[in-house]
Design a protein around this motif. Structure first.
Motif, PDB file in Angstrom:
ATOM      1  N   ALA A  80     -14.986  13.265  -8.528  1.00 11.85           N
ATOM      2  CA  ALA A  80     -15.066  11.993  -8.959  1.00 11.85           C
ATOM      3  C   ALA A  80     -13.206  12.068  -8.504  1.00 11.85           C
ATOM      4  N   PRO A  81     -13.351  10.415  -8.128  1.00 10.89           N
ATOM      5  CA  PRO A  81     -12.273  10.442  -7.593  1.00 10.89           C
ATOM      6  C   PRO A  81     -10.797   9.811  -8.117  1.00 10.89           C
ATOM      7  N   PHE A  82     -10.712  10.753  -9.392  1.00  8.95           N
ATOM      8  CA  PHE A  82      -9.227  11.218 -10.415  1.00  8.95           C
ATOM      9  C   PHE A  82      -8.677  11.711 -10.049  1.00  8.95           C
ATOM     10  N   ASP A  83      -7.157  11.105  -9.374  1.00  8.43           N
ATOM     11  CA  ASP A  83      -6.815  12.175  -9.416  1.00  8.43           C
ATOM     12  C   ASP A  83      -5.439  12.611 -10.187  1.00  8.43           C
ATOM     13  N   TYR A  84      -6.001  12.447 -11.601  1.00  6.88           N
ATOM     14  CA  TYR A  84      -5.698  12.957 -12.922  1.00  6.88           C
ATOM     15  C   TYR A  84      -6.715  13.319 -14.006  1.00  6.88           C
ATOM     16  N   ALA A  85      -6.726  14.387 -14.537  1.00  6.16           N
ATOM     17  CA  ALA A  85      -8.077  14.615 -15.483  1.00  6.16           C
ATOM     18  C   ALA A  85      -7.840  13.147 -16.775  1.00  6.16           C
ATOM     19  N   PRO A  86      -9.066  12.854 -16.508  1.00  5.87           N
ATOM     20  CA  PRO A  86      -9.958  11.661 -17.904  1.00  5.87           C
ATOM     21  C   PRO A  86      -9.477  11.424 -18.977  1.00  5.87           C
ATOM     22  N   ASP A  87      -8.857  11.013 -19.814  1.00  4.55           N
ATOM     23  CA  ASP A  87      -8.044  11.458 -21.665  1.00  4.55           C
ATOM     24  C   ASP A  87      -9.624  10.085 -22.135  1.00  4.55           C
ATOM     25  N   HIS A  88     -10.357   9.702 -21.427  1.00  5.45           N
ATOM     26  CA  HIS A  88     -10.950   8.664 -22.938  1.00  5.45           C
ATOM     27  C   HIS A  88     -12.419   8.926 -22.029  1.00  5.45           C
ATOM     28  N   LEU A  89     -13.035   9.181 -23.519  1.00  8.60           N
ATOM     29  CA  LEU A  89     -14.434   9.224 -23.556  1.00  8.60           C
ATOM     30  C   LEU A  89     -14.849   8.701 -24.593  1.00  8.60           C
ATOM     31  N   VAL A  90     -16.440   7.628 -23.599  1.00 15.31           N
ATOM     32  CA  VAL A  90     -16.873   7.067 -24.604  1.00 15.31           C
ATOM     33  C   VAL A  90     -19.119   7.220 -24.261  1.00 15.31           C
ATOM     34  N   LEU A  91     -19.516   7.949 -25.700  1.00 18.90           N
ATOM     35  CA  LEU A  91     -20.345   8.120 -25.849  1.00 18.90           C
ATOM     36  C   LEU A  91     -21.534   7.046 -25.917  1.00 18.90           C
ATOM     37  N   ARG A  92     -22.314   6.441 -25.639  1.00 14.34           N
ATOM     38  CA  ARG A  92     -23.082   5.774 -25.856  1.00 14.34           C
ATOM     39  C   ARG A  92     -24.705   6.079 -26.053  1.00 14.34           C
ATOM     40  N   ASP A  93     -24.912   5.485 -27.307  1.00 17.83           N
ATOM     41  CA  ASP A  93     -27.060   6.025 -27.382  1.00 17.83           C
ATOM     42  C   ASP A  93     -26.999   4.456 -28.248  1.00 17.83           C
ATOM     43  N   ILE A  94     -28.101   4.715 -26.933  1.00 15.94           N
ATOM     44  CA  ILE A  94     -28.562   3.194 -26.008  1.00 15.94           C
ATOM     45  C   ILE A  94     -30.352   3.350 -26.848  1.00 15.94           C
ATOM     46  N   ARG A  95     -30.155   2.680 -28.362  1.00 22.81           N
ATOM     47  CA  ARG A  95     -32.096   2.235 -28.167  1.00 22.81           C
ATOM     48  C   ARG A  95     -32.338   1.610 -27.710  1.00 22.81           C
ATOM     49  N   PRO A  96     -34.258   1.433 -28.626  1.00 16.55           N
ATOM     50  CA  PRO A  96     -35.340   0.614 -27.037  1.00 16.55           C
ATOM     51  C   PRO A  96     -34.785  -0.670 -27.884  1.00 16.55           C
ATOM     52  N   GLY A  97     -34.878  -1.603 -26.751  1.00 17.47           N
ATOM     53  CA  GLY A  97     -34.437  -2.540 -27.099  1.00 17.47           C
ATOM     54  C   GLY A  97     -32.830  -3.208 -27.123  1.00 17.47           C
ATOM     55  N   ALA A  98     -32.393  -2.583 -27.123  1.00 19.13           N
ATOM     56  CA  ALA A  98     -30.737  -2.941 -26.713  1.00 19.13           C
ATOM     57  C   ALA A  98     -30.525  -3.959 -25.667  1.00 19.13           C
ATOM     58  N   ARG A  99     -29.322  -4.617 -25.149  1.00 20.76           N
ATOM     59  CA  ARG A  99     -28.389  -4.846 -23.702  1.00 20.76           C
ATOM     60  C   ARG A  99     -27.352  -4.922 -24.621  1.00 20.76           C
ATOM     61  N   PRO A 100     -26.999  -3.996 -24.051  1.00 22.13           N
ATOM     62  CA  PRO A 100     -25.496  -3.473 -23.960  1.00 22.13           C
ATOM     63  C   PRO A 100     -24.687  -4.156 -22.376  1.00 22.13           C
ATOM     64  N   ALA A 101     -23.835  -5.000 -22.977  1.00 22.94           N
ATOM     65  CA  ALA A 101     -23.290  -5.285 -21.982  1.00 22.94           C
ATOM     66  C   ALA A 101     -21.886  -3.811 -20.902  1.00 22.94           C
ATOM     67  N   LEU A 102     -21.228  -3.682 -20.359  1.00 23.79           N
ATOM     68  CA  LEU A 102     -20.095  -2.602 -20.264  1.00 23.79           C
ATOM     69  C   LEU A 102     -18.531  -3.303 -20.042  1.00 23.79           C
ATOM     70  N   ASP A 103     -17.857  -2.761 -20.840  1.00 24.58           N
ATOM     71  CA  ASP A 103     -16.283  -3.870 -20.527  1.00 24.58           C
ATOM     72  C   ASP A 103     -16.175  -4.512 -19.334  1.00 24.58           C
ATOM     73  N   GLU A 104     -15.921  -4.626 -18.653  1.00 22.82           N
ATOM     74  CA  GLU A 104     -14.543  -4.832 -17.778  1.00 22.82           C
ATOM     75  C   GLU A 104     -13.345  -4.166 -18.135  1.00 22.82           C
ATOM     76  N   HIS A 105     -13.203  -3.106 -17.290  1.00 20.25           N
ATOM     77  CA  HIS A 105     -12.631  -2.164 -16.561  1.00 20.25           C
ATOM     78  C   HIS A 105     -10.913  -2.081 -16.338  1.00 20.25           C
ATOM     79  N   LYS A 106     -10.406  -3.691 -15.211  1.00 17.49           N
ATOM     80  CA  LYS A 106     -10.209  -3.979 -15.125  1.00 17.49           C
ATOM     81  C   LYS A 106      -8.525  -3.396 -13.760  1.00 17.49           C
ATOM     82  N   GLY A 107      -9.938  -2.690 -13.344  1.00 18.25           N
ATOM     83  CA  GLY A 107      -8.551  -1.315 -12.241  1.00 18.25           C
ATOM     84  C   GLY A 107      -8.633  -0.177 -12.724  1.00 18.25           C
TER      85      GLY A 107
END
Length: 178
Positions: A80-107
């Protein structure tokens, strides 16, 4: 979708993990402790700034990224175009009927791996209007660079009938710049 049809700042890596690797990642994540909010279970690791919109939010350490994800993090650093190793991980387990909106990550560059099913998304251009749809294939990695993220908002599982698959697991990586 043809790779040349992707908007600027988007990279899609199909079949990033094998079916066996997917099973291993799902089993390892299932062994973790989940928090539940509105039909979506989450786990977070690494550095996190609750207020991604600005520097006011205090950066918190939520705990080391789990050992079972380290081989994947090393691959992301190379692929990936990371010039460094990622240091944050979010796991999302999305169940039927859920309507998640992803966060804005501001650049910030964000890489999301879809497991257990395809991940439909809708993107809205912030200026000038326009919508773009993408269904991220199971076991693929979608990378949204800061250039893309500054121009578009996104929604997972756009409007429509409840999803038929039992669940969908996503692993989203980013760098918090502590």
């Amino acid at each position: 979708m043809a790779f040349d049809a992707l908007p600027s700042g988007v990279r899609l890596l199909p079949d990033l993990v094998s079916p066996a690797q997917e099973d291993t990642l799902v089993a390892a994540s299932d062994a973790g402790t989940w928090e539940e909010h509105a039909g979506i279970r989450t786990q977070q690791f690494g550095w996190w700034r609750p207020d991604l919109a600005g520097a006011e939010g205090a950066v918190r350490f939520l705990g080391a990224l789990p050992e079972w994800v380290e081989p994947l993090v090393r691959r992301l650093h190379v692929l990936a175009p990371f010039d460094y190793a990622p240091d944050h991980l979010v796991l999302r387990d999305i169940r039927p009927g859920a309507r998640p909106a992803l966060d804005e990550h501001k650049g910030r560059t964000v890489a999301t791996l879809a497991l257990m099913g395809d991940l439909p998304m809708r993107f809205h251009r912030r200026r000038g209007g326009g919508t773009w749809h993408l269904t991220q294939a199971r076991r693929s990695l979608l990378v949204l660079t800061d250039r893309f993220d500054a121009a578009w908002d996104r929604t997972v599982l756009p409007d429509g009938p409840a999803r038929a698959c039992a669940r969908l697991l996503t692993l989203t990586f980013r760098r918090m710049e502590t």
